[in-house]
Design an enzyme around this catalytic site. Structure first.
Site, PDB file in Angstrom:
ATOM      1  N   GLU A  83      -6.840   1.262  12.775  1.00 21.69           N
ATOM      2  CA  GLU A  83      -6.014   0.356  13.586  1.00 21.69           C
ATOM      3  C   GLU A  83      -6.274   0.574  15.089  1.00 21.69           C
ATOM      4  O   GLU A  83      -5.417   0.294  15.905  1.00 21.69           O
ATOM      5  CB  GLU A  83      -4.543   0.569  13.243  1.00 21.69           C
ATOM      6  CG  GLU A  83      -4.206   0.192  11.813  1.00 21.69           C
ATOM      7  CD  GLU A  83      -2.707   0.235  11.499  1.00 21.69           C
ATOM      8  OE1 GLU A  83      -2.109  -0.806  11.233  1.00 21.69           O
ATOM      9  OE2 GLU A  83      -2.162   1.350  11.507  1.00 21.69           O
ATOM     10  N   ASN A 105       2.491  -0.305  12.645  1.00 20.82           N
ATOM     11  CA  ASN A 105       2.224   0.394  13.905  1.00 20.82           C
ATOM     12  C   ASN A 105       1.320  -0.469  14.776  1.00 20.82           C
ATOM     13  O   ASN A 105       0.659  -1.384  14.290  1.00 20.82           O
ATOM     14  CB  ASN A 105       1.527   1.732  13.643  1.00 20.82           C
ATOM     15  CG  ASN A 105       2.497   2.787  13.159  1.00 20.82           C
ATOM     16  OD1 ASN A 105       3.704   2.729  13.441  1.00 20.82           O
ATOM     17  ND2 ASN A 105       1.984   3.761  12.433  1.00 20.82           N
ATOM     18  N   ASN A 142       1.239   7.157  18.917  1.00 16.37           N
ATOM     19  CA  ASN A 142      -0.005   6.896  18.179  1.00 16.37           C
ATOM     20  C   ASN A 142      -1.222   6.921  19.109  1.00 16.37           C
ATOM     21  O   ASN A 142      -2.294   7.390  18.718  1.00 16.37           O
ATOM     22  CB  ASN A 142       0.075   5.565  17.424  1.00 16.37           C
ATOM     23  CG  ASN A 142       1.094   5.599  16.292  1.00 16.37           C
ATOM     24  OD1 ASN A 142       1.933   4.726  16.173  1.00 16.37           O
ATOM     25  ND2 ASN A 142       1.051   6.616  15.453  1.00 16.37           N
ATOM     26  N   ASN A 182      -3.476   9.681  17.360  1.00  9.54           N
ATOM     27  CA  ASN A 182      -4.323   9.191  16.262  1.00  9.54           C
ATOM     28  C   ASN A 182      -5.825   9.254  16.536  1.00  9.54           C
ATOM     29  O   ASN A 182      -6.587   9.792  15.728  1.00  9.54           O
ATOM     30  CB  ASN A 182      -3.915   7.763  15.886  1.00  9.54           C
ATOM     31  CG  ASN A 182      -2.537   7.724  15.237  1.00  9.54           C
ATOM     32  OD1 ASN A 182      -1.698   8.575  15.490  1.00  9.54           O
ATOM     33  ND2 ASN A 182      -2.280   6.721  14.426  1.00  9.54           N
ATOM     34  N   GLY A 223       0.887  -1.157   0.000  1.00  8.13           N
ATOM     35  CA  GLY A 223       0.000   0.000   0.000  1.00  8.13           C
ATOM     36  C   GLY A 223       0.923   1.204   0.000  1.00  8.13           C
ATOM     37  O   GLY A 223       1.830   1.307  -0.833  1.00  8.13           O
ATOM     38  N   LYS A 264       6.665   4.177  19.988  1.00  2.00           N
ATOM     39  CA  LYS A 264       5.866   4.624  18.832  1.00  2.00           C
ATOM     40  C   LYS A 264       4.377   4.463  19.164  1.00  2.00           C
ATOM     41  O   LYS A 264       3.554   5.305  18.817  1.00  2.00           O
ATOM     42  CB  LYS A 264       6.249   3.803  17.595  1.00  2.00           C
ATOM     43  CG  LYS A 264       5.510   4.173  16.324  1.00  2.00           C
ATOM     44  CD  LYS A 264       6.376   4.884  15.319  1.00  2.00           C
ATOM     45  CE  LYS A 264       5.586   5.595  14.232  1.00  2.00           C
ATOM     46  NZ  LYS A 264       5.483   4.875  12.972  1.00  2.00           N
TER      47      LYS A 264
HETATM   48  N1  LIG Z   1       1.840   5.062   5.698  1.00  2.00           N
HETATM   49  C1  LIG Z   1       2.772   5.450   6.561  1.00  2.00           C
HETATM   50  O1  LIG Z   1       3.339   6.556   6.441  1.00  2.00           O
HETATM   51  C2  LIG Z   1       3.188   4.555   7.688  1.00  2.00           C
HETATM   52  C3  LIG Z   1       2.507   3.394   7.984  1.00  2.00           C
HETATM   53  N2  LIG Z   1       2.922   2.604   9.033  1.00  2.00           N
HETATM   54  C4  LIG Z   1       2.221   1.373   9.354  1.00  2.00           C
HETATM   55  O2  LIG Z   1       2.429   0.433   8.298  1.00  2.00           O
HETATM   56  C5  LIG Z   1       1.268  -0.383   8.119  1.00  2.00           C
HETATM   57  C6  LIG Z   1       0.757  -0.193   6.684  1.00  2.00           C
HETATM   58  O3  LIG Z   1       0.342   1.150   6.545  1.00  2.00           O
HETATM   59  P1  LIG Z   1      -0.036   1.786   5.130  1.00  2.00           P
HETATM   60  O4  LIG Z   1       0.977   1.430   4.117  1.00  2.00           O
HETATM   61  O5  LIG Z   1      -0.317   3.206   5.384  1.00  2.00           O
HETATM   62  O6  LIG Z   1      -1.389   1.011   4.830  1.00  2.00           O
HETATM   63  P2  LIG Z   1      -2.080   0.703   3.432  1.00  2.00           P
HETATM   64  O7  LIG Z   1      -3.482   0.336   3.713  1.00  2.00           O
HETATM   65  O8  LIG Z   1      -1.806   1.817   2.476  1.00  2.00           O
HETATM   66  O9  LIG Z   1      -1.263  -0.575   2.897  1.00  2.00           O
HETATM   67  C7  LIG Z   1      -1.551  -1.909   3.165  1.00  2.00           C
HETATM   68  C8  LIG Z   1      -1.929  -2.534   1.835  1.00  2.00           C
HETATM   69  O10 LIG Z   1      -1.919  -3.946   1.948  1.00  2.00           O
HETATM   70  C9  LIG Z   1      -3.062  -4.425   1.241  1.00  2.00           C
HETATM   71  N3  LIG Z   1      -3.337  -5.781   1.704  1.00  2.00           N
HETATM   72  C10 LIG Z   1      -3.843  -6.197   2.892  1.00  2.00           C
HETATM   73  N4  LIG Z   1      -3.913  -7.547   2.941  1.00  2.00           N
HETATM   74  C11 LIG Z   1      -3.445  -7.981   1.747  1.00  2.00           C
HETATM   75  C12 LIG Z   1      -3.287  -9.273   1.189  1.00  2.00           C
HETATM   76  N5  LIG Z   1      -3.593 -10.376   1.872  1.00  2.00           N
HETATM   77  N6  LIG Z   1      -2.794  -9.374  -0.076  1.00  2.00           N
HETATM   78  C13 LIG Z   1      -2.462  -8.271  -0.771  1.00  2.00           C
HETATM   79  N7  LIG Z   1      -2.582  -7.002  -0.289  1.00  2.00           N
HETATM   80  C14 LIG Z   1      -3.075  -6.870   0.955  1.00  2.00           C
HETATM   81  C15 LIG Z   1      -4.134  -3.421   1.560  1.00  2.00           C
HETATM   82  O11 LIG Z   1      -5.236  -3.505   0.693  1.00  2.00           O
HETATM   83  P3  LIG Z   1      -6.707  -3.030   1.234  1.00  2.00           P
HETATM   84  O12 LIG Z   1      -6.558  -1.621   1.680  1.00  2.00           O
HETATM   85  O13 LIG Z   1      -7.566  -3.217   0.031  1.00  2.00           O
HETATM   86  O14 LIG Z   1      -7.051  -3.947   2.346  1.00  2.00           O
HETATM   87  C16 LIG Z   1      -3.340  -2.130   1.376  1.00  2.00           C
HETATM   88  O15 LIG Z   1      -3.284  -1.766   0.028  1.00  2.00           O
HETATM   89  C17 LIG Z   1       0.285   0.067   9.200  1.00  2.00           C
HETATM   90  O16 LIG Z   1       0.435  -0.704  10.354  1.00  2.00           O
HETATM   91  C18 LIG Z   1       0.703   1.511   9.466  1.00  2.00           C
HETATM   92  O17 LIG Z   1       0.302   1.955  10.759  1.00  2.00           O
HETATM   93  C19 LIG Z   1       4.035   2.895   9.764  1.00  2.00           C
HETATM   94  C20 LIG Z   1       4.740   4.038   9.503  1.00  2.00           C
HETATM   95  C21 LIG Z   1       4.374   4.964   8.468  1.00  2.00           C
HETATM   96  C1  LIG Z   2       3.320  10.031  13.969  1.00  2.00           C
HETATM   97  C2  LIG Z   2       1.921  10.082  13.378  1.00  2.00           C
HETATM   98  C3  LIG Z   2       0.931  10.470  14.439  1.00  2.00           C
HETATM   99  C4  LIG Z   2       2.018  11.143  12.328  1.00  2.00           C
HETATM  100  O1  LIG Z   2       0.807  11.524  11.784  1.00  2.00           O
HETATM  101  C5  LIG Z   2       1.560   8.720  12.832  1.00  2.00           C
HETATM  102  O2  LIG Z   2       2.331   7.781  12.959  1.00  2.00           O
HETATM  103  C6  LIG Z   2       0.250   8.423  12.222  1.00  2.00           C
HETATM  104  O3  LIG Z   2      -0.426   9.313  11.733  1.00  2.00           O
HETATM  105  O4  LIG Z   2      -0.099   7.223  12.223  1.00  2.00           O
END
Ligand SMILES: NC(=O)C1=CN([C@@H]2O[C@H](COP(=O)(O)OP(=O)(O)OC[C@H]3O[C@@H](n4cnc5c(N)ncnc54)[C@H](OP(=O)(O)O)[C@@H]3O)[C@@H](O)[C@H]2O)C=CC1
Ligand SMILES: CC(C)(CO)C(=O)C(=O)O
Length: 300
Positions: free
Chosen positions: A260, A96, A182, A186, A9, A178
Protein backbone atom coordinates in the site's frame (compact mmCIF):
# COMPACT_ATOMS: atom_id res chain seq x y z
CA UNK A 1 -29.38 -5.07 9.19
CA UNK A 2 -27.72 -6.91 6.32
CA UNK A 3 -23.95 -6.58 6.50
CA UNK A 4 -21.69 -7.15 3.48
CA UNK A 5 -17.92 -7.33 3.99
CA UNK A 6 -16.29 -6.15 0.76
CA UNK A 7 -12.83 -7.67 0.81
CA UNK A 8 -12.90 -10.61 3.21
CA UNK A 9 -9.18 -11.06 3.77
CA UNK A 10 -7.57 -10.69 7.19
CA UNK A 11 -9.36 -7.76 8.87
CA UNK A 12 -12.62 -8.09 6.92
CA UNK A 13 -13.04 -11.77 7.82
CA UNK A 14 -12.26 -11.00 11.47
CA UNK A 15 -14.79 -8.15 11.73
CA UNK A 16 -17.39 -10.07 9.70
CA UNK A 17 -16.77 -13.20 11.75
CA UNK A 18 -17.14 -11.35 15.08
CA UNK A 19 -20.40 -9.75 13.87
CA UNK A 20 -21.74 -13.10 12.65
CA UNK A 21 -20.82 -14.71 16.00
CA UNK A 22 -23.15 -12.14 17.58
CA UNK A 23 -25.95 -13.30 15.31
CA UNK A 24 -25.75 -10.53 12.70
CA UNK A 25 -26.68 -11.29 9.08
CA UNK A 26 -23.26 -11.17 7.36
CA UNK A 27 -22.03 -11.93 3.85
CA UNK A 28 -18.25 -12.17 3.37
CA UNK A 29 -17.16 -11.20 -0.14
CA UNK A 30 -13.73 -12.53 -0.98
CA UNK A 31 -11.66 -14.62 -3.35
CA UNK A 32 -12.79 -18.04 -4.60
CA UNK A 33 -10.53 -20.27 -2.43
CA UNK A 34 -11.44 -18.44 0.81
CA UNK A 35 -15.14 -18.40 -0.08
CA UNK A 36 -15.19 -22.12 -0.90
CA UNK A 37 -13.39 -23.00 2.35
CA UNK A 38 -15.82 -20.89 4.43
CA UNK A 39 -18.88 -22.31 2.70
CA UNK A 40 -17.72 -25.88 3.25
CA UNK A 41 -16.11 -25.75 6.74
CA UNK A 42 -17.02 -22.35 8.21
CA UNK A 43 -14.61 -19.50 8.98
CA UNK A 44 -11.94 -20.45 11.48
CA UNK A 45 -10.67 -17.65 13.73
CA UNK A 46 -7.69 -18.43 15.96
CA UNK A 47 -5.43 -16.37 18.21
CA UNK A 48 -7.15 -13.87 20.48
CA UNK A 49 -10.52 -15.25 19.36
CA UNK A 50 -11.05 -18.96 18.98
CA UNK A 51 -14.11 -19.89 16.95
CA UNK A 52 -15.54 -21.57 13.92
CA UNK A 53 -18.09 -19.17 12.47
CA UNK A 54 -20.80 -20.38 10.12
CA UNK A 55 -21.20 -17.35 7.91
CA UNK A 56 -22.20 -16.94 4.25
CA UNK A 57 -19.46 -16.17 1.74
CA UNK A 58 -19.48 -15.25 -1.94
CA UNK A 59 -17.16 -13.92 -4.62
CA UNK A 60 -19.80 -11.31 -5.53
CA UNK A 61 -21.42 -8.61 -3.42
CA UNK A 62 -25.14 -8.48 -2.66
CA UNK A 63 -27.13 -5.43 -1.62
CA UNK A 64 -26.31 -4.46 1.96
CA UNK A 65 -27.47 -1.96 4.61
CA UNK A 66 -23.92 -1.81 5.92
CA UNK A 67 -20.86 -2.47 3.81
CA UNK A 68 -17.60 -2.97 5.69
CA UNK A 69 -15.03 -1.95 3.12
CA UNK A 70 -11.76 -3.81 3.72
CA UNK A 71 -9.89 -4.28 0.46
CA UNK A 72 -6.31 -3.00 0.18
CA UNK A 73 -6.12 0.66 -0.87
CA UNK A 74 -5.03 -0.15 -4.44
CA UNK A 75 -8.23 -2.21 -4.99
CA UNK A 76 -10.57 0.53 -3.76
CA UNK A 77 -11.98 1.86 -7.05
CA UNK A 78 -12.59 -1.57 -8.57
CA UNK A 79 -14.21 -2.97 -5.42
CA UNK A 80 -16.34 0.16 -4.93
CA UNK A 81 -17.64 -0.15 -8.49
CA UNK A 82 -18.94 -3.65 -7.75
CA UNK A 83 -21.01 -2.63 -4.69
CA UNK A 84 -24.79 -2.90 -4.74
CA UNK A 85 -26.29 -0.23 -2.54
CA UNK A 86 -29.73 1.10 -1.64
CA UNK A 87 -30.70 4.68 -0.65
CA UNK A 88 -29.73 4.09 2.99
CA UNK A 89 -26.63 1.93 2.59
CA UNK A 90 -23.66 2.92 4.74
CA UNK A 91 -20.16 2.10 3.47
CA UNK A 92 -17.62 2.05 6.30
CA UNK A 93 -13.97 1.99 5.24
CA UNK A 94 -11.51 0.51 7.74
CA UNK A 95 -8.56 0.76 5.35
CA UNK A 96 -5.16 2.25 6.03
CA UNK A 97 -3.69 5.03 3.93
CA UNK A 98 -5.17 8.25 2.66
CA UNK A 99 -7.79 8.87 -0.01
CA UNK A 100 -9.84 5.67 0.26
CA UNK A 101 -13.03 7.37 1.48
CA UNK A 102 -12.84 9.93 -1.32
CA UNK A 103 -12.40 7.20 -3.94
CA UNK A 104 -15.39 5.25 -2.57
CA UNK A 105 -17.45 8.46 -2.39
CA UNK A 106 -16.74 9.20 -6.04
CA UNK A 107 -18.31 5.88 -6.99
CA UNK A 108 -21.22 5.48 -4.54
CA UNK A 109 -21.88 9.09 -3.47
CA UNK A 110 -20.45 10.94 -0.48
CA UNK A 111 -23.63 10.62 1.60
CA UNK A 112 -23.11 6.84 1.84
CA UNK A 113 -19.56 6.89 3.20
CA UNK A 114 -18.34 6.81 6.81
CA UNK A 115 -14.64 6.84 7.68
CA UNK A 116 -12.96 4.52 10.12
CA UNK A 117 -9.62 3.45 11.55
CA UNK A 118 -8.92 0.37 13.58
CA UNK A 119 -6.03 -0.84 15.67
CA UNK A 120 -7.35 -4.37 15.62
CA UNK A 121 -4.90 -6.81 14.12
CA UNK A 122 -5.59 -9.77 11.85
CA UNK A 123 -3.56 -12.13 9.72
CA UNK A 124 -4.74 -14.23 6.79
CA UNK A 125 -3.29 -17.70 7.46
CA UNK A 126 -4.89 -19.84 4.74
CA UNK A 127 -8.21 -19.99 2.90
CA UNK A 128 -10.96 -20.28 5.53
CA UNK A 129 -8.63 -19.34 8.41
CA UNK A 130 -7.63 -15.97 9.88
CA UNK A 131 -5.79 -15.16 13.06
CA UNK A 132 -6.90 -12.43 15.46
CA UNK A 133 -3.55 -10.87 16.39
CA UNK A 134 -4.35 -7.60 18.13
CA UNK A 135 -6.99 -5.66 19.99
CA UNK A 136 -7.19 -1.88 19.96
CA UNK A 137 -9.61 0.92 19.46
CA UNK A 138 -11.78 1.38 16.39
CA UNK A 139 -12.89 4.93 15.67
CA UNK A 140 -15.57 5.88 13.17
CA UNK A 141 -17.01 9.18 12.00
CA UNK A 142 -18.95 11.04 9.37
CA UNK A 143 -16.70 12.70 6.78
CA UNK A 144 -18.22 16.13 7.55
CA UNK A 145 -17.66 15.71 11.30
CA UNK A 146 -21.32 15.61 12.28
CA UNK A 147 -22.43 13.16 14.96
CA UNK A 148 -25.38 11.42 13.37
CA UNK A 149 -27.83 8.82 14.54
CA UNK A 150 -26.51 6.34 11.95
CA UNK A 151 -22.91 6.62 13.09
CA UNK A 152 -23.97 6.08 16.72
CA UNK A 153 -26.07 3.08 15.67
CA UNK A 154 -23.08 1.65 13.81
CA UNK A 155 -20.84 2.13 16.82
CA UNK A 156 -23.41 0.30 19.01
CA UNK A 157 -23.51 -2.57 16.53
CA UNK A 158 -19.72 -2.98 16.57
CA UNK A 159 -19.50 -2.66 20.35
CA UNK A 160 -22.17 -5.35 20.77
CA UNK A 161 -19.96 -7.66 18.73
CA UNK A 162 -17.10 -6.95 21.17
CA UNK A 163 -15.30 -4.58 18.77
CA UNK A 164 -14.42 -1.61 21.01
CA UNK A 165 -15.61 1.38 18.98
CA UNK A 166 -16.05 5.10 19.54
CA UNK A 167 -17.46 7.92 17.42
CA UNK A 168 -15.37 10.97 16.55
CA UNK A 169 -16.17 14.40 15.08
CA UNK A 170 -12.73 14.48 13.43
CA UNK A 171 -12.28 11.25 11.51
CA UNK A 172 -9.99 12.98 8.98
CA UNK A 173 -7.51 13.77 11.76
CA UNK A 174 -7.76 10.19 13.08
CA UNK A 175 -7.03 8.83 9.60
CA UNK A 176 -4.05 11.18 9.31
CA UNK A 177 -2.75 10.13 12.73
CA UNK A 178 -2.83 6.47 11.70
CA UNK A 179 -1.23 7.47 8.39
CA UNK A 180 1.70 9.13 10.17
CA UNK A 181 2.28 5.90 12.15
CA UNK A 182 2.22 3.81 8.98
CA UNK A 183 4.49 6.33 7.20
CA UNK A 184 7.03 6.02 10.01
CA UNK A 185 6.99 2.25 10.43
CA UNK A 186 5.81 0.34 7.36
CA UNK A 187 8.21 1.21 4.54
CA UNK A 188 11.36 1.13 6.68
CA UNK A 189 10.52 -2.30 8.11
CA UNK A 190 9.60 -3.55 4.63
CA UNK A 191 12.93 -2.38 3.16
CA UNK A 192 15.13 -3.60 6.01
CA UNK A 193 13.18 -6.75 6.93
CA UNK A 194 13.09 -5.97 10.66
CA UNK A 195 10.28 -6.25 13.20
CA UNK A 196 8.77 -2.96 14.38
CA UNK A 197 10.70 -2.92 17.68
CA UNK A 198 14.08 -2.87 15.90
CA UNK A 199 13.26 0.63 14.63
CA UNK A 200 13.86 1.82 18.18
CA UNK A 201 16.98 -0.26 18.78
CA UNK A 202 18.89 0.69 15.62
CA UNK A 203 19.75 4.42 15.85
CA UNK A 204 19.92 4.97 12.06
CA UNK A 205 16.48 3.43 11.51
CA UNK A 206 15.04 5.37 14.42
CA UNK A 207 16.32 8.61 12.90
CA UNK A 208 14.85 7.67 9.52
CA UNK A 209 11.50 6.83 11.15
CA UNK A 210 11.40 10.22 12.86
CA UNK A 211 12.27 12.09 9.62
CA UNK A 212 9.64 10.22 7.59
CA UNK A 213 6.96 10.89 10.24
CA UNK A 214 7.98 14.53 10.57
CA UNK A 215 7.54 15.07 6.83
CA UNK A 216 4.06 13.54 7.07
CA UNK A 217 3.12 15.83 9.98
CA UNK A 218 4.39 18.88 8.04
CA UNK A 219 2.36 17.93 4.96
CA UNK A 220 -0.75 17.23 7.07
CA UNK A 221 -0.49 20.57 8.84
CA UNK A 222 -0.14 22.39 5.51
CA UNK A 223 -3.24 20.52 4.37
CA UNK A 224 -5.07 22.06 7.33
CA UNK A 225 -5.15 18.97 9.55
CA UNK A 226 -4.57 19.77 13.21
CA UNK A 227 -1.61 17.44 13.86
CA UNK A 228 0.76 17.99 16.79
CA UNK A 229 4.51 17.36 16.61
CA UNK A 230 4.10 14.98 19.59
CA UNK A 231 2.74 12.53 16.99
CA UNK A 232 6.37 11.67 16.18
CA UNK A 233 6.77 10.32 19.73
CA UNK A 234 3.49 8.43 19.33
CA UNK A 235 4.95 6.67 16.28
CA UNK A 236 7.77 5.44 18.52
CA UNK A 237 5.22 4.41 21.14
CA UNK A 238 3.37 2.28 18.54
CA UNK A 239 6.69 0.71 17.42
CA UNK A 240 7.34 -0.14 21.09
CA UNK A 241 3.83 -1.55 21.64
CA UNK A 242 4.02 -3.61 18.44
CA UNK A 243 7.72 -4.50 18.82
CA UNK A 244 7.20 -8.14 17.85
CA UNK A 245 5.04 -7.34 14.76
CA UNK A 246 6.19 -7.68 11.22
CA UNK A 247 4.44 -4.69 9.66
CA UNK A 248 1.77 -5.29 7.04
CA UNK A 249 4.08 -3.88 4.35
CA UNK A 250 6.90 -6.23 5.35
CA UNK A 251 4.45 -9.12 5.19
CA UNK A 252 3.26 -8.05 1.74
CA UNK A 253 6.84 -7.82 0.45
CA UNK A 254 7.70 -11.21 1.98
CA UNK A 255 4.75 -12.82 0.20
CA UNK A 256 5.53 -11.15 -3.10
CA UNK A 257 2.31 -9.10 -2.84
CA UNK A 258 1.74 -5.53 -3.91
CA UNK A 259 2.04 -3.06 -1.02
CA UNK A 260 0.00 0.00 0.00
CA UNK A 261 3.03 2.28 -0.49
CA UNK A 262 1.16 4.64 -2.84
CA UNK A 263 -1.55 5.37 -0.23
CA UNK A 264 1.03 5.78 2.57
CA UNK A 265 4.51 7.25 1.89
CA UNK A 266 3.70 7.87 -1.78
CA UNK A 267 0.68 9.93 -0.74
CA UNK A 268 2.88 12.14 1.45
CA UNK A 269 5.12 12.82 -1.55
CA UNK A 270 2.13 13.67 -3.80
CA UNK A 271 0.43 15.90 -1.22
CA UNK A 272 3.77 17.50 -0.32
CA UNK A 273 4.13 18.58 -3.94
CA UNK A 274 0.64 20.10 -3.81
CA UNK A 275 1.32 22.21 -0.72
CA UNK A 276 5.01 22.98 -1.36
CA UNK A 277 6.59 20.80 1.34
CA UNK A 278 9.74 18.86 0.39
CA UNK A 279 9.54 15.18 1.31
CA UNK A 280 12.91 13.67 0.31
CA UNK A 281 12.81 10.87 2.88
CA UNK A 282 9.36 9.65 1.82
CA UNK A 283 10.30 10.00 -1.84
CA UNK A 284 13.26 7.65 -1.39
CA UNK A 285 11.29 5.21 0.78
CA UNK A 286 8.56 5.12 -1.87
CA UNK A 287 11.01 4.53 -4.71
CA UNK A 288 12.77 1.76 -2.76
CA UNK A 289 9.53 -0.07 -1.93
CA UNK A 290 8.31 0.22 -5.53
CA UNK A 291 11.66 -1.15 -6.67
CA UNK A 292 11.53 -4.02 -4.17
CA UNK A 293 7.99 -4.89 -5.32
CA UNK A 294 9.47 -5.46 -8.76
CA UNK A 295 12.48 -7.42 -7.53
CA UNK A 296 12.37 -11.19 -7.09
CA UNK A 297 15.59 -11.09 -5.05
CA UNK A 298 14.01 -9.47 -2.02
CA UNK A 299 11.26 -12.06 -1.48
CA UNK A 300 11.79 -13.75 1.85
N1 LIG B 1 -4.86 -6.80 8.73
C1 LIG B 1 -4.87 -5.89 9.70
O1 LIG B 1 -4.55 -6.18 10.87
C2 LIG B 1 -5.32 -4.48 9.42
C3 LIG B 1 -5.55 -4.04 8.13
N2 LIG B 1 -5.95 -2.74 7.92
C4 LIG B 1 -6.20 -2.25 6.58
O2 LIG B 1 -7.36 -2.91 6.05
C5 LIG B 1 -7.22 -3.12 4.65
C6 LIG B 1 -7.30 -4.62 4.37
O3 LIG B 1 -6.19 -5.24 4.98
P1 LIG B 1 -6.05 -6.83 5.11
O4 LIG B 1 -7.32 -7.42 5.57
O5 LIG B 1 -4.83 -7.07 5.88
O6 LIG B 1 -5.81 -7.20 3.58
P2 LIG B 1 -6.09 -8.58 2.83
O7 LIG B 1 -5.33 -8.54 1.57
O8 LIG B 1 -5.88 -9.72 3.77
O9 LIG B 1 -7.67 -8.51 2.54
C7 LIG B 1 -8.28 -7.94 1.42
C8 LIG B 1 -8.95 -9.09 0.68
O10 LIG B 1 -9.86 -8.57 -0.28
C9 LIG B 1 -9.71 -9.36 -1.45
N3 LIG B 1 -10.26 -8.61 -2.57
C10 LIG B 1 -9.77 -7.51 -3.20
N4 LIG B 1 -10.61 -7.09 -4.17
C11 LIG B 1 -11.65 -7.96 -4.16
C12 LIG B 1 -12.82 -8.07 -4.94
N5 LIG B 1 -13.10 -7.19 -5.91
N6 LIG B 1 -13.68 -9.09 -4.69
C13 LIG B 1 -13.41 -9.98 -3.71
N7 LIG B 1 -12.31 -9.92 -2.91
C14 LIG B 1 -11.44 -8.93 -3.15
C15 LIG B 1 -8.23 -9.61 -1.54
O11 LIG B 1 -7.90 -10.66 -2.42
P3 LIG B 1 -6.43 -10.64 -3.15
O12 LIG B 1 -5.42 -10.60 -2.06
O13 LIG B 1 -6.45 -11.91 -3.93
O14 LIG B 1 -6.41 -9.43 -4.00
C16 LIG B 1 -7.94 -9.97 -0.08
O15 LIG B 1 -8.24 -11.31 0.18
C17 LIG B 1 -5.89 -2.48 4.27
O16 LIG B 1 -6.07 -1.15 3.88
C18 LIG B 1 -5.09 -2.55 5.57
O17 LIG B 1 -4.05 -1.57 5.62
C19 LIG B 1 -6.20 -1.88 8.95
C20 LIG B 1 -5.99 -2.28 10.24
C21 LIG B 1 -5.52 -3.59 10.58
C1 LIG C 1 0.60 -0.21 13.43
C2 LIG C 1 1.31 -1.10 12.44
C3 LIG C 1 2.61 -0.47 12.01
C4 LIG C 1 1.57 -2.36 13.21
O1 LIG C 1 2.40 -3.26 12.57
C5 LIG C 1 0.43 -1.30 11.23
O2 LIG C 1 -0.64 -0.73 11.15
C6 LIG C 1 0.85 -2.10 10.05
O3 LIG C 1 1.70 -2.97 10.16
O4 LIG C 1 0.27 -1.83 8.98
Amino acid sequence: MKIVVMGAGAIGSLFGGLLALRGEDVLLVGRRSHVDAINSRGLKISGMTDAIVHVRASTHPEEGDLILFTVKSYDTEKAASSLIINDDTIVLSLQNGLGNEEKIAEVVGREHVIGGVTSYGALFLEPGHVSHTGIGETVIGELDGSITERVSRLSDLLNKAGIMTSVTDSIKRKIWEKLVVNVGINAITAITGVKNGKLLEIPQLRELMRYASLEAVEVGRKQGIDLGYDLIDRVEEVARRTAENRSSMLQDISRGKKTEIDAINGMIVRLGEEVGVDTPVNRILTLLVRGIEKSEAFRR
